[in-house]
Design a protein around this motif. Structure first.
Motif, mmCIF file in Angstrom:
data_model
loop_
_atom_site.group_PDB
_atom_site.id
_atom_site.type_symbol
_atom_site.label_atom_id
_atom_site.label_comp_id
_atom_site.label_asym_id
_atom_site.label_seq_id
_atom_site.Cartn_x
_atom_site.Cartn_y
_atom_site.Cartn_z
ATOM 1 N N THR A 1 0.818 -1.218 0.000
ATOM 2 C CA THR A 1 0.000 0.000 0.000
ATOM 3 C C THR A 1 0.847 1.263 0.000
ATOM 4 O OG1 THR A 1 -0.135 -0.056 2.424
ATOM 5 C CG2 THR A 1 -1.918 -1.137 1.184
ATOM 6 N N GLY A 2 2.151 1.131 0.162
ATOM 7 C CA GLY A 2 3.041 2.287 0.191
ATOM 8 C C GLY A 2 4.477 1.849 0.379
ATOM 9 N N VAL B 1 -3.920 1.738 -6.539
ATOM 10 C CA VAL B 1 -4.897 1.051 -7.395
ATOM 11 C C VAL B 1 -4.544 1.272 -8.867
ATOM 12 C CG1 VAL B 1 -7.314 0.946 -8.117
ATOM 13 C CG2 VAL B 1 -6.754 1.201 -5.696
ATOM 14 N N GLU B 2 -4.206 2.517 -9.219
ATOM 15 C CA GLU B 2 -3.853 2.833 -10.603
ATOM 16 C C GLU B 2 -2.577 2.105 -11.031
ATOM 17 O OE1 GLU B 2 -3.527 7.050 -10.505
ATOM 18 O OE2 GLU B 2 -5.703 7.390 -10.618
ATOM 19 N N LEU B 3 -1.657 1.925 -10.088
ATOM 20 C CA LEU B 3 -0.377 1.298 -10.401
ATOM 21 C C LEU B 3 -0.494 -0.226 -10.499
ATOM 22 C CD1 LEU B 3 2.619 2.255 -10.760
ATOM 23 C CD2 LEU B 3 2.954 1.627 -8.361
ATOM 24 N N THR B 4 -1.213 -0.826 -9.560
ATOM 25 C CA THR B 4 -1.251 -2.290 -9.455
ATOM 26 C C THR B 4 -2.537 -2.920 -9.984
ATOM 27 O OG1 THR B 4 -2.247 -2.263 -7.241
ATOM 28 C CG2 THR B 4 0.159 -2.114 -7.370
ATOM 29 N N HIS B 5 -3.577 -2.078 -10.150
ATOM 30 C CA HIS B 5 -4.910 -2.564 -10.549
ATOM 31 C C HIS B 5 -5.517 -3.482 -9.487
ATOM 32 C CE1 HIS B 5 -4.135 -0.758 -14.426
ATOM 33 N NE2 HIS B 5 -3.038 -1.493 -14.564
ATOM 34 N N ILE B 6 -5.062 -3.342 -8.259
ATOM 35 C CA ILE B 6 -5.633 -4.089 -7.134
ATOM 36 C C ILE B 6 -6.532 -3.151 -6.342
ATOM 37 C CG2 ILE B 6 -5.131 -5.307 -4.978
ATOM 38 C CD1 ILE B 6 -2.456 -6.149 -6.201
ATOM 39 N N PRO C 1 3.760 -4.952 -15.675
ATOM 40 C CA PRO C 1 4.546 -4.334 -14.595
ATOM 41 C C PRO C 1 3.669 -3.978 -13.400
ATOM 42 C CG PRO C 1 5.076 -3.350 -16.717
ATOM 43 C CD PRO C 1 3.867 -4.203 -16.942
ATOM 44 N N HIS C 2 4.251 -4.058 -12.212
ATOM 45 C CA HIS C 2 3.586 -3.753 -10.946
ATOM 46 C C HIS C 2 2.505 -4.776 -10.598
ATOM 47 C CE1 HIS C 2 5.840 -0.060 -10.788
ATOM 48 N NE2 HIS C 2 5.373 0.295 -11.965
#
Length: 296
Positions: free
Chosen positions: A136-137, A177-182, A271-272
């Motif tokens: 998360t960070g 969310v934008e980076l990992t789509h999770i 990626p990510h």
């Protein structure tokens, strides 16, 4: 003013020079740096030029007002009463490569094939696990693991995969969310508890050596995660590929994972994503083993 021309040199060297010089045409660099930096950069060119060639022209205090340096084997810098001249050589000044008959070439090729085959066999047999986390960070004491991906070699040259989404009580930040789509909803519906996820990871890893890219980052999150569930930390040998790449590839523009993968021509389709990143890291480790950079 300093002008450097490069031909047939590694891309990493060309990229490194753009930090100090402007590339006004392919392989032609112009800049104005101190003599100390100029000499230091020439030393780096000499060490990393590979099979290419380089020539440098720079200002100095002589009759012409400039001086040459070159690695070309068909030319030589000559001093004529204090005037530097670029002298063409009828015979290359390079060391003669003895053994140029067809028989010698075939013999050389056979030796090289054996060496490459040996390296390939070693890389195929090396027991190894690559791991990657999404979190998360960036703070391992405050942020949480939200996914774990790992890839290991099993029998023969086949690989086995591990992927777990990990539940989290907090809302996933928008940028994550934008980076990992999770999403938080995905973790609620598909995520395992931190305890179950880490226990399953321990079983998957066994006692195999673990590799990661910037492994220290993931290691801190894993250590904190095991502490949260009152379990002992992993005891596996951990090898971080990032410092190895920095040592072997000194002239990359940066050392982000994607940049390194591009240099080694390794595709990372997602990626990510922790599993996709782990697969890419696994392939990078194999490349480094074959190159003699990574030894396990």
């Amino acid at each position: 003013m300093i002008v450097i021309t490069l031909t047939k040199v590694p891309k990493s060297l060309r990229g490194d020079l753009t930090k100090w010089y402007q590339e006004i045409q392919t392989g032609v660099y112009v800049g104005n740096v101190s003599a100390r930096i100029r000499d230091s950069l020439w030393d780096r060119i000499m060490k990393n030029i590979g099979h290419g060639e380089a020539t440098m022209v720079y200002n100095t205090n002589n009759e012409l007002g400039y001086q040459f340096r070159t690695t070309r084997k068909d030319h030589e810098v000559a001093d004529f009463d204090g005037i530097p001249l670029m002298m063409h050589l009828n015979v290359s000044s390079g060391v003669v490569d003895h053994g140029f008959s067809n028989a010698a070439k075939f013999h050389k090729a056979k030796i090289m094939m054996k060496k490459r085959g040996h390296k390939a066999v070693q890389s195929e047999k090396t027991p190894i696990v690559a791991i990657d986390l999404e979190t998360t960070g960036l703070d391992p004491t405050q942020d949480e693991i939200i996914s774990i991906g790992a890839v290991k070699r099993v029998k023969g040259n086949q690989v086995d995969h591990f992927y777990k989404l990990i539940q989290s009580d907090r809302k996933i930040p928008k940028k994550i969310v934008e980076l990992t789509h999770i999403t938080s909803e995905m973790l609620v519906s598909k995520g395992a508890s931190l305890s179950d996820g880490l226990q399953a990871l321990r079983v998957f890893l066994g006692d195999l050596p673990v590799v990661g890219y910037n492994a220290h980052f993931d290691g801190l999150f894993l250590t904190n995660g095991f502490r949260k569930i009152d379990q002992s930390d992993l005891s596996n040998k951990v090898l971080d590929l990032m410092p190895m790449v920095k040592k072997s590839d000194k002239f990359l523009d940066n050392y982000r994972l994607q940049t390194v993968l591009n240099e080694y021509k390794i595709e990372n389709k997602n990626p990510h994503n922790s599993l996709s990143d782990a697969e890419a890291t696994f392939k990078l480790a194999i490349k480094l083993i074959e190159n003699g950079v990574l030894k396990i």
